[in-house]
Scaffold this motif. Structure first.
Motif, PDB file in Angstrom:
ATOM      1  N   TYR A 202      47.438  66.253 -20.973  1.00  0.00           N
ATOM      2  CA  TYR A 202      47.291  65.690 -19.628  1.00  0.00           C
ATOM      3  C   TYR A 202      46.923  64.209 -19.708  1.00  0.00           C
ATOM      4  O   TYR A 202      47.448  63.391 -18.950  1.00  0.00           O
ATOM      5  CB  TYR A 202      46.246  66.479 -18.833  1.00  0.00           C
ATOM      6  CG  TYR A 202      46.838  67.693 -18.156  1.00  0.00           C
ATOM      7  CD1 TYR A 202      46.870  67.794 -16.769  1.00  0.00           C
ATOM      8  CD2 TYR A 202      47.383  68.733 -18.888  1.00  0.00           C
ATOM      9  CE1 TYR A 202      47.417  68.896 -16.146  1.00  0.00           C
ATOM     10  CE2 TYR A 202      47.939  69.834 -18.278  1.00  0.00           C
ATOM     11  CZ  TYR A 202      47.962  69.913 -16.912  1.00  0.00           C
ATOM     12  OH  TYR A 202      48.518  71.001 -16.293  1.00  0.00           O
ATOM     13  N   TYR A 203      46.048  63.873 -20.628  1.00  0.00           N
ATOM     14  CA  TYR A 203      45.647  62.481 -20.823  1.00  0.00           C
ATOM     15  C   TYR A 203      46.853  61.625 -21.209  1.00  0.00           C
ATOM     16  O   TYR A 203      47.077  60.553 -20.634  1.00  0.00           O
ATOM     17  CB  TYR A 203      44.563  62.411 -21.894  1.00  0.00           C
ATOM     18  CG  TYR A 203      44.116  61.010 -22.227  1.00  0.00           C
ATOM     19  CD1 TYR A 203      43.191  60.354 -21.423  1.00  0.00           C
ATOM     20  CD2 TYR A 203      44.623  60.351 -23.344  1.00  0.00           C
ATOM     21  CE1 TYR A 203      42.779  59.062 -21.733  1.00  0.00           C
ATOM     22  CE2 TYR A 203      44.215  59.066 -23.650  1.00  0.00           C
ATOM     23  CZ  TYR A 203      43.304  58.427 -22.840  1.00  0.00           C
ATOM     24  OH  TYR A 203      42.904  57.142 -23.137  1.00  0.00           O
ATOM     25  N   LEU A 204      47.619  62.086 -22.194  1.00  0.00           N
ATOM     26  CA  LEU A 204      48.786  61.324 -22.650  1.00  0.00           C
ATOM     27  C   LEU A 204      49.830  61.165 -21.551  1.00  0.00           C
ATOM     28  O   LEU A 204      50.570  60.186 -21.533  1.00  0.00           O
ATOM     29  CB  LEU A 204      49.413  61.993 -23.878  1.00  0.00           C
ATOM     30  CG  LEU A 204      48.553  61.996 -25.147  1.00  0.00           C
ATOM     31  CD1 LEU A 204      49.222  62.816 -26.242  1.00  0.00           C
ATOM     32  CD2 LEU A 204      48.263  60.576 -25.621  1.00  0.00           C
ATOM     33  N   ALA A 205      49.873  62.126 -20.620  1.00  0.00           N
ATOM     34  CA  ALA A 205      50.840  62.083 -19.513  1.00  0.00           C
ATOM     35  C   ALA A 205      50.367  61.212 -18.352  1.00  0.00           C
ATOM     36  O   ALA A 205      51.120  60.970 -17.415  1.00  0.00           O
ATOM     37  CB  ALA A 205      51.103  63.495 -19.005  1.00  0.00           C
ATOM     38  N   GLY A 206      49.117  60.752 -18.393  1.00  0.00           N
ATOM     39  CA  GLY A 206      48.581  59.973 -17.275  1.00  0.00           C
ATOM     40  C   GLY A 206      48.193  60.841 -16.092  1.00  0.00           C
ATOM     41  O   GLY A 206      48.023  60.347 -14.977  1.00  0.00           O
ATOM     42  N   ALA A 207      48.007  62.139 -16.317  1.00  0.00           N
ATOM     43  CA  ALA A 207      47.611  63.081 -15.268  1.00  0.00           C
ATOM     44  C   ALA A 207      46.091  63.066 -15.105  1.00  0.00           C
ATOM     45  O   ALA A 207      45.370  62.669 -16.024  1.00  0.00           O
ATOM     46  CB  ALA A 207      48.075  64.487 -15.636  1.00  0.00           C
ATOM     47  N   PRO A 208      45.597  63.531 -13.968  1.00  0.00           N
ATOM     48  CA  PRO A 208      44.141  63.669 -13.817  1.00  0.00           C
ATOM     49  C   PRO A 208      43.584  64.678 -14.822  1.00  0.00           C
ATOM     50  O   PRO A 208      44.285  65.609 -15.233  1.00  0.00           O
ATOM     51  CB  PRO A 208      43.985  64.206 -12.391  1.00  0.00           C
ATOM     52  CG  PRO A 208      45.262  63.867 -11.691  1.00  0.00           C
ATOM     53  CD  PRO A 208      46.321  63.892 -12.752  1.00  0.00           C
ATOM     54  N   ASP A 209      42.328  64.511 -15.208  1.00  0.00           N
ATOM     55  CA  ASP A 209      41.679  65.418 -16.154  1.00  0.00           C
ATOM     56  C   ASP A 209      41.674  66.836 -15.573  1.00  0.00           C
ATOM     57  O   ASP A 209      41.090  67.059 -14.512  1.00  0.00           O
ATOM     58  CB  ASP A 209      40.247  64.950 -16.418  1.00  0.00           C
ATOM     59  CG  ASP A 209      39.505  65.798 -17.444  1.00  0.00           C
ATOM     60  OD1 ASP A 209      40.047  66.827 -17.898  1.00  0.00           O
ATOM     61  OD2 ASP A 209      38.372  65.426 -17.772  1.00  0.00           O
ATOM     62  N   PRO A 210      42.320  67.800 -16.235  1.00  0.00           N
ATOM     63  CA  PRO A 210      42.354  69.158 -15.691  1.00  0.00           C
ATOM     64  C   PRO A 210      40.988  69.845 -15.686  1.00  0.00           C
ATOM     65  O   PRO A 210      40.815  70.865 -15.038  1.00  0.00           O
ATOM     66  CB  PRO A 210      43.339  69.888 -16.619  1.00  0.00           C
ATOM     67  CG  PRO A 210      43.254  69.150 -17.910  1.00  0.00           C
ATOM     68  CD  PRO A 210      43.019  67.705 -17.526  1.00  0.00           C
TER      69      PRO A 210
END
Length: 157
Positions: A50-58
């Protein structure tokens, strides 16, 4: 332009491609980068993707380096299995959970990215992973965050 879900899947596939240099261990803070070799566990691998994708922290912890399957269950919205999309999560075991994986390809028997042992992360079908995990399963929408409405509360009567 790739969507965030596509980027989560791409990050998970990067991990699978680099499996010999990614080791299994419960390490905190969770390593957040592509520097190899690295050591992490199942929830750490999910968080890294998720971090590498630029997504919010799950985990809902703003990438503090903390989190585990229980924080995923606490923070993410439960969904029906047939609603799972690329980048969503599967958690096995009653709260706080025993193992988690990322949906790579949804469908009747989704393809998952799983990092639950030294040989991992690997691509594995849901049905195959279920042979090694507890019967209780929670599916989570990885991008529809609802703080305070995670799997634990949703399971309450």
């Amino acid at each position: 332009m790739a969507t965030v879900r596509q980027k989560i899947v791409a990050a998970a596939r990067w991990g699978i491609a680099h499996e010999p240099r990614i080791h299994y261990g419960e390490v905190r803070p969770i390593p957040l980068g592509r520097r190899l070799p690295l050591t992490t566990d199942c929830s750490g691998f999910v968080t890294l993707c998720y971090y590498l994708a630029g997504a919010p922290d799950p985990n809902g912890l703003d990438y503090s380096g903390e989190g585990y399957t229980g924080t995923l269950l606490d923070h993410l919205e439960p969904i029906e299995p047939d609603a799972a999309r690329r980048g969503d999560l599967v958690v096995w075991g009653a709260y706080p959970g025993r193992h988690c994986a990322i949906v790579l390809v949804p469908g009747a028997d989704p393809l998952l990215a799983s990092h639950g042992a030294e040989r991992g992360p690997i691509a594995i079908r849901y049905s195959a992973e279920c042979r090694y995990q507890p019967a209780a399963v929670t599916w989570l929408d990885g991008l529809e965050h609802a703080v305070g409405r995670g799997g634990r509360e949703a399971a309450a009567p």
